[in-house]
Design a protein around this motif. Structure first.
Motif, PDB file in Angstrom:
ATOM      1  N   LEU A 211       0.827  -1.202   0.000  1.00 21.59           N
ATOM      2  CA  LEU A 211       0.000   0.000   0.000  1.00 21.59           C
ATOM      3  C   LEU A 211       0.863   1.256   0.000  1.00 21.59           C
ATOM      4  O   LEU A 211       0.537   2.249  -0.664  1.00 21.59           O
ATOM      5  CB  LEU A 211      -0.942  -0.007   1.207  1.00 21.59           C
ATOM      6  N   ALA A 212       1.962   1.224   0.747  1.00 28.08           N
ATOM      7  CA  ALA A 212       2.876   2.368   0.752  1.00 28.08           C
ATOM      8  C   ALA A 212       3.465   2.585  -0.642  1.00 28.08           C
ATOM      9  O   ALA A 212       3.607   3.725  -1.108  1.00 28.08           O
ATOM     10  CB  ALA A 212       3.990   2.145   1.777  1.00 28.08           C
ATOM     11  N   THR A 213       3.794   1.482  -1.313  1.00 30.23           N
ATOM     12  CA  THR A 213       4.352   1.582  -2.665  1.00 30.23           C
ATOM     13  C   THR A 213       3.327   2.123  -3.640  1.00 30.23           C
ATOM     14  O   THR A 213       3.623   2.998  -4.471  1.00 30.23           O
ATOM     15  CB  THR A 213       4.832   0.197  -3.136  1.00 30.23           C
ATOM     16  N   LEU A 214       2.098   1.615  -3.544  1.00 28.75           N
ATOM     17  CA  LEU A 214       1.035   2.081  -4.440  1.00 28.75           C
ATOM     18  C   LEU A 214       0.743   3.560  -4.203  1.00 28.75           C
ATOM     19  O   LEU A 214       0.569   4.332  -5.157  1.00 28.75           O
ATOM     20  CB  LEU A 214      -0.220   1.240  -4.227  1.00 28.75           C
ATOM     21  N   ALA A 215       0.712   3.972  -2.941  1.00 22.97           N
ATOM     22  CA  ALA A 215       0.469   5.379  -2.618  1.00 22.97           C
ATOM     23  C   ALA A 215       1.589   6.256  -3.170  1.00 22.97           C
ATOM     24  O   ALA A 215       1.340   7.354  -3.682  1.00 22.97           O
ATOM     25  CB  ALA A 215       0.345   5.559  -1.105  1.00 22.97           C
ATOM     26  N   GLY A 216       2.814   5.762  -3.085  1.00 26.54           N
ATOM     27  CA  GLY A 216       3.940   6.512  -3.614  1.00 26.54           C
ATOM     28  C   GLY A 216       3.858   6.690  -5.121  1.00 26.54           C
ATOM     29  O   GLY A 216       4.187   7.751  -5.659  1.00 26.54           O
TER      30      GLY A 216
END
Length: 301
Positions: A211-216
């Motif tokens: 999720l952190a990667t997708l948000a980034g």
């Protein structure tokens, strides 16, 4: 989505050749114990009713364990790439079984296992492989304690073999790089570190790297949009599964908005139930693999 860790060792044929194995993403080594001279009972058959058939091998013994962020991956999904790689390196598989076939409780306690907490074995959810390449022996044991999986590798180099290269671990790619590469290449990727309770729509607590990667990614390109698509196994009605899969996608959408500050207008949540399986629903592991949430890039708005 996958962080690759390379394990380099010498082939039995000579020190100039190298073996390379890749562990799944999020792998963290828990223990390493090397005995210059010891013996290991390599299992070569399933539990027979009174014992686990084994071949006793003496030599240098290397025992290592790792913990992996497995998410929705099954023990087979964790083990299969490792098994393929050791076969490609010339190992002959002697035993390949899952918990029930191996002998369940009796097999688990009839073979060597690194003690907890450095190795966890669920009696009904593990897989085991043993193999030989010449006089060199190797075994792999994989089990799960969701959301993590545990991997044990035992390697035996026989007496008199001084040309081996020590087993080393090197990082070659990060989990975020793997997820981004998959999204850019295929336009979709499984968020396979997410955790949901059985039959539940609530997303588990914790820091989910996907999720952190997708948000980034969304932050870097303000024009991108994404659809979160929930999937289920085929237990129950289609209508019920579509509703459940959508609620799970909506839970992921809510987490991206609340925890990562993503604009809700850039995220859709959809559910397709059991209409797009990854694999057959005929086994428990297949059904588990089919329960997932995928991210689909929608392009610019």
């Amino acid at each position: 989505m996958i962080r690759q860790l390379a394990l380099c060792a010498a082939l039995a044929a000579g020190p100039a050749l190298a073996q390379e194995l890749s562990l799944p993403g999020g792998a963290r080594q828990l223990t390493e114990r090397i005995s210059a001279l010891d013996s290991y009972d390599l299992p070569v058959g399933v539990f027979t009713g009174n014992a686990v058939p084994a071949r006793t091998i003496e030599g240098r013994i290397e025992r290592r364990t790792w913990r992996v962020q497995a998410g929705s991956r099954t023990t087979l999904q964790v083990l299969a790439p490792l098994r393929e790689q050791i076969e490609a390196q010339g190992y002959e598989i002697l035993l390949d079984c899952e918990a029930r076939q191996c002998g369940g409780f009796d097999f688990r306690f009839g073979t060597e296992v690194v003690p907890n907490p450095d190795m966890y074995v669920a009696i009904r959810d593990y897989r085991f492989v043993s193999a030989m390449r010449g006089d060199e022996a190797l075994s792999l044991l994989v089990s799960r304690n969701p959301p993590d999986a545990y991997i044990q590798l035992i390697r035996v180099i026989p007496n008199g073999s001084d040309d081996h290269v020590p087993l080393v671990v090197t990082e070659t790619a990060s989990g975020s790089e793997g997820l981004l590469a998959e999204l850019h290449r295929d336009g979709r990727a499984i968020l396979d570190d997410l955790v949901f309770g059985s039959g539940a729509a609530a997303l588990g607590e914790g820091q989910f790297a996907s999720l952190a990667t997708l948000a980034g990614l969304l932050d870097e390109d303000p024009k991108l949009r994404v659809a979160l698509v929930g999937h289920t196994d085929d237990v129950g009605t289609l209508e019920g599964n579509i509703a459940l899969s959508r609620r799970r996608a909506e839970a992921v959408r809510a987490r991206l908005i609340e925890a990562h500050g993503v604009d809700g207008e850039r995220i859709e949540a959809r559910g397709v139930g059991y209409l797009a399986p990854r694999t057959s629903n005929s086994t428990a592991e297949g059904r588990e693999a089919n329960r997932r949430v995928e991210a689909v890039l929608l392009g610019s708005r």
